[in-house]
Design an enzyme around this catalytic site. Structure first.
Site, PDB file in Angstrom:
ATOM      1  N   CYS C  80       0.713  -1.254   0.072  1.00 28.40           N
ATOM      2  CA  CYS C  80       0.090   0.170   0.045  1.00 28.40           C
ATOM      3  C   CYS C  80       0.871   1.234   0.016  1.00 28.40           C
ATOM      4  O   CYS C  80       0.307   2.327  -0.431  1.00 28.40           O
ATOM      5  CB  CYS C  80      -1.099   0.112   1.377  1.00 28.40           C
ATOM      6  SG  CYS C  80      -2.059  -1.352   1.399  1.00 28.40           S
ATOM      7  N   SER C 116      -6.819 -11.120 -15.545  1.00 31.87           N
ATOM      8  CA  SER C 116      -5.847 -12.089 -15.854  1.00 31.87           C
ATOM      9  C   SER C 116      -5.829 -13.282 -14.803  1.00 31.87           C
ATOM     10  O   SER C 116      -5.138 -14.196 -15.026  1.00 31.87           O
ATOM     11  CB  SER C 116      -4.360 -11.308 -15.900  1.00 31.87           C
ATOM     12  OG  SER C 116      -4.211 -11.468 -14.515  1.00 31.87           O
ATOM     13  N   GLY C 117      -6.770 -13.263 -14.117  1.00 36.37           N
ATOM     14  CA  GLY C 117      -7.108 -14.493 -13.301  1.00 36.37           C
ATOM     15  C   GLY C 117      -6.113 -14.738 -12.190  1.00 36.37           C
ATOM     16  O   GLY C 117      -5.729 -16.042 -11.866  1.00 36.37           O
ATOM     17  N   CYS C 200     -15.387  -0.354   4.023  1.00 41.73           N
ATOM     18  CA  CYS C 200     -14.088  -1.104   3.263  1.00 41.73           C
ATOM     19  C   CYS C 200     -13.802  -0.251   1.877  1.00 41.73           C
ATOM     20  O   CYS C 200     -14.724  -0.260   1.042  1.00 41.73           O
ATOM     21  CB  CYS C 200     -14.166  -2.493   3.108  1.00 41.73           C
ATOM     22  SG  CYS C 200     -14.710  -3.412   4.401  1.00 41.73           S
ATOM     23  N   CYS C 201     -12.773   0.052   1.688  1.00 43.81           N
ATOM     24  CA  CYS C 201     -12.414   0.700   0.207  1.00 43.81           C
ATOM     25  C   CYS C 201     -12.350  -0.406  -0.611  1.00 43.81           C
ATOM     26  O   CYS C 201     -12.181  -1.556  -0.686  1.00 43.81           O
ATOM     27  CB  CYS C 201     -11.027   1.167   0.420  1.00 43.81           C
ATOM     28  SG  CYS C 201      -9.654   0.260   0.193  1.00 43.81           S
TER      29      CYS C 201
END
Ligand SMILES: [Zn+2]
Ligand SMILES: [Zn+2]
Lengths: 383, 140, 383, 140
Positions: C80, C116-117, C200-201
């Protein structure tokens, strides 16, 4: 700028270590480098950690079980040049007086990355990738052009691998330690013509670490240091016009900056680690890094100038190079510096280059379409 | 002609209207360059502004013929492209170098030969059916 | 150390931009920041680029189509805190005299990453992850403890989201610009008790960029600069002993370093961007960053001190915070600096904090088991 | 008891011999800590050397009972764990805090209660069969 020294070096053997993740490998390298430096681990003030494939906060995972936490940790990535990027930040952090003792660490697990089934699909705007361009193909096109321009042969290319295996046979940290013949190299599986498998660097896992500190700190530790005389990192230039692919502009630009920074030239250098991901690369780098004229790379190789022995001038890839070590992306740049440190201290055992005074480490890479390479680093070390 | 993007995996042909034109009237296909209004430099593939001088670019039609600078025959390639396949860099008169697949037999390809842009299959699915169509080059 | 200024700032709106990849977003932010600075793009000497999810050489891909290549480009990652890591390197590169004009860029596409899983499985040695620990759960345990210790209620938590939405409604760059009530927040889907979804963001894509330069360069450009008075980056400490989870040690340590470096304290600060990834976080940061005493966070919030308006003391999350902007990991730290620049220049439009003189940006995060957070950054800016 | 590692996906139970012991003779299961020979600090989970002083560590048996520091009921959790599930941090007399799943009903859980280590299912497969067995905690 203050003088900066490497006072401790450590690494893991390179190879397939699918039982360990990158942070286990990194931790081992850090431990060895700290012990080698004879420094208390709590005196390290910052860690610059390179890794390409691992995801979040790799440096924190490397350092945490060693209790080396709380300090500044910066995780960097620059494709093949990631390791030298970590070293470059470590160098400047000490040179500019921010810190007295820091570490550069490179670590990578490529076999683990493969297990997780990672997608290797090209970016959507990477037109060349979508149309099938692969890294061996790009170097292969350099080789084809070089062979046309200067009459080099497939045997000449294979000789680079033969020499690297001779060196690797002397290095317990190398992945492939067998001797090979020109015939064997050329008979191995075709990858991208003219390259066969033994002309391409293998997958590898590994880690390397160095303790980087100021002169005062080195004297206080009583450690045997190797001075960093140049630390250069540049990015590739974006262009799409015709140019001579046998002259990698990014490497020429980076090494010239490094020579200028160190006040040294090729004649002063007795050891070179270069980005020999494919056989052709080493031939090109003899020339581009200034050790012989354009087109005379094969002659330089065949003279024995790049090889341990009586005719050595500047020994290339004394570790066995990327060709025999493998290329764990984040680790390589730091592993080159570890080898330079050992060689300059006279600690390289069977593969020791006698009387070595200065070493050059060069790395480049990263496929970004329209760029020579994404990034290139050059470092020069002396004793 | 479909404009779907095969890079995200649809089972369809690929055709990029910003790079490559196959005229509906049957005329020969051609690539498009982007020429700077200010410095005159030509870029490929498409850009929004000139990386040199940040001026605007105008679409131009590139020459259909160029010279093969170098090539390789790929034996271990990208998934979705049948090996061996031949690739190369082609230098165009507009001073751009363009990568592409070559429809030239491995034993016929050599540096310096003139080549011409064509439309062809650049990716196939697992059973060999065409999956993506785009520009390729053939010897003249 | 030289004085260092931000002279140009630019960003994309935050939101779901699945039609663009991170480098498109990054390129847009760089373009805007360069135009804002009024600097010729060829004068930028280095780029520090943060991205978490993209893979190799993201910075090169951001800069290449703008022709800003050949310079030093370093790609960084710190979970983050990645964006503040880029800013920290940019700051020190100028402060120590290595360069006169550089850029810090943050960019991230999380929706593309999802397509992209990508596997979200925990590391094999992340025991807590394997046993089901998730980031909302960790913050939820902080919230449960805080509620027990100080009597805060679920309504108090929800009020943080209500305030952030009020701010976001004034910000065209925010993802969620609707107003919400306490009841709506509490009625949204349960995530990890006591958190509901609106606490929650959200997932977001976005990019932000700043031009960072020396005082001489700023004067030469005639640009309106914002001074960087503190630039601090630390890593979490590895520990597994009981401690008070309502006192995030890493943030306390980083902010105190920043106050010391700037010679300023909470009383001087009129604007705070903090890591409000969950509602509880902002309450904790009122306290830990020094704006009120321990346990008085709810009172600070209810007094209006953290909110635009007549009772404002230090306005928190004036952009709408992570809660309404979303948190494109690599981008957030730089986007905070963009907001601080705009606010300190008086260019923040409807959400302008009147007469602002000093802003604090704080970010922390990165789940590494045994660590508070992987990394925490704090920057202080003044005019 | 199997020692396979379910984190890499085998369809087997999980049991980590470095962390958790379920005696074959039916005695109560317990967790193992690692105590520094030099500074005496206890660590969990397993480490190779003491992060504080880089001295060697000795395996010790941790107390079976601790105090619940905090908890949460998880409604959006990790794939492979049926929601809602309850998690928490437990403080042990040896001065370590350990995370784990709680076998306590969501409406019965609260901070400060004494808990005890047990063996239980921590992950299930898609149809609800046990996939991983490890330590959990129950209220005493
Ligand atoms: Zn132009
Ligand atoms: Zn100890």
């Amino acid at each position: 700028m203050r003088e900066v020294y490497i006072v401790g070096a450590g690494m893991t053997p390179f190879g397939k270590h699918s039982d360990k993740d990158y942070y286990d490998l990194g931790q081992e390298a850090v431990y060895k480098a700290i012990k080698d430096a004879g420094i208390d681990h709590r005196q390290i003030e910052a860690g610059y950690v390179s890794n390409v494939k691992a995801g979040m906060a790799p440096g924190q995972k490397v350092f945490k079980k060693l209790g080396m936490t709380g300090m500044l940790i910066i995780n960097v990535e620059n494709a093949c040049s990631s390791g030298q990027t970590a070293l470059n930040l470590a160098y400047y952090a000490v040179a500019t007086g921010q810190y007295d003792a820091v570490m550069a660490v490179g670590c990578e697990s490529l076999t683990r990355g493969r297990q997780s089934g990672e997608a290797l699909a090209p970016d959507q705007d990477d037109i060349e990738g979508i149309l099938g361009n692969v890294m061996p193909g790009i170097y292969a096109m350099r080789a084809v052009k070089y062979m046309e321009m200067y009459g080099a042969t497939e045997e000449d290319l294979a000789l680079v691998a033969v020499k690297s295996h001779k060196h690797a046979a002397l290095n317990p940290y190398a992945q492939y330690r067998n001797l090979v013949t020109v015939e064997e190299v050329l008979a191995s599986r075709k990858v991208a013509e003219p390259f066969t498998l033994q002309q391409c660097c293998p997958i590898a896992d590994g880690a390397a670490a160095v303790v980087v500190c100021s002169k005062d700190k080195m004297l206080q530790l009583g450690a045997k240091g190797v001075r960093i005389d140049a630390s250069v990192l540049v990015s590739g230039k974006f262009k799409n016009e015709p140019s001579d692919m046998t002259i990698p502009e990014i490497s020429e630009r980076a090494v010239n900056k490094a020579y200028k920074m160190a006040g040294l030239g090729p004649a002063d250098i007795g050891m070179v680690e270069c980005h020999d991901a494919f056989t052709i690369a080493e031939l090109l780098y003899y020339e581009i890094l200034g050790f012989c004229n354009k087109g005379e790379g094969v002659q330089y190789l065949r003279s024995g100038a790049a090889e341990l022995g009586p005719n050595a001038k500047a020994v290339f890839s004394v570790r066995g190079g990327l060709l025999c070590m493998g290329h764990p992306l984040g680790a390589t740049g730091v592993a080159q510096a570890v080898e330079a440190t050992w060689q300059l201290r006279g600690q390289a055992g069977d593969r020791q280059i006698p009387g070595l005074k200065a070493a050059l480490c060069h790395i480049t890479g990263g496929g970004v379409s329209g760029m020579d390479n994404a990034a290139c680093g050059c470092h020069i070390f002396t004793v | 002609m479909s404009e779907k993007n095969a890079a995200v995996g649809e089972e369809v042909d690929f055709f990029h209207p910003d790079l490559f034109v196959v005229p509906e009237n049957g005329e020969a296909p051609y690539l498009m360059g982007y020429k700077c209004e200010n410095c005159g430099k030509v870029w490929f593939p498409k850009l929004e502004l000139c990386p040199g001088c940040w001026s605007d670019l105008n679409q131009i039609k590139l020459s259909r013929q160029g010279t093969l600078y170098s090539y390789s025959v790929i034996h271990i390639g990208q998934p979705g492209i049948k090996t061996p396949y031949v690739v190369g860099y082609i230098d165009f008169p507009e001073n751009v170098r363009i990568y592409g697949q070559l429809e030239i037999e491995p034993d016929k390809v050599k540096t310096g030969i003139p080549v011409e842009v064509i439309s062809g299959v650049v990716r196939t699915d697992k059973v060999g059916n065409p999956k993506m169509i785009s520009y390729k080059f053939k010897a003249i």
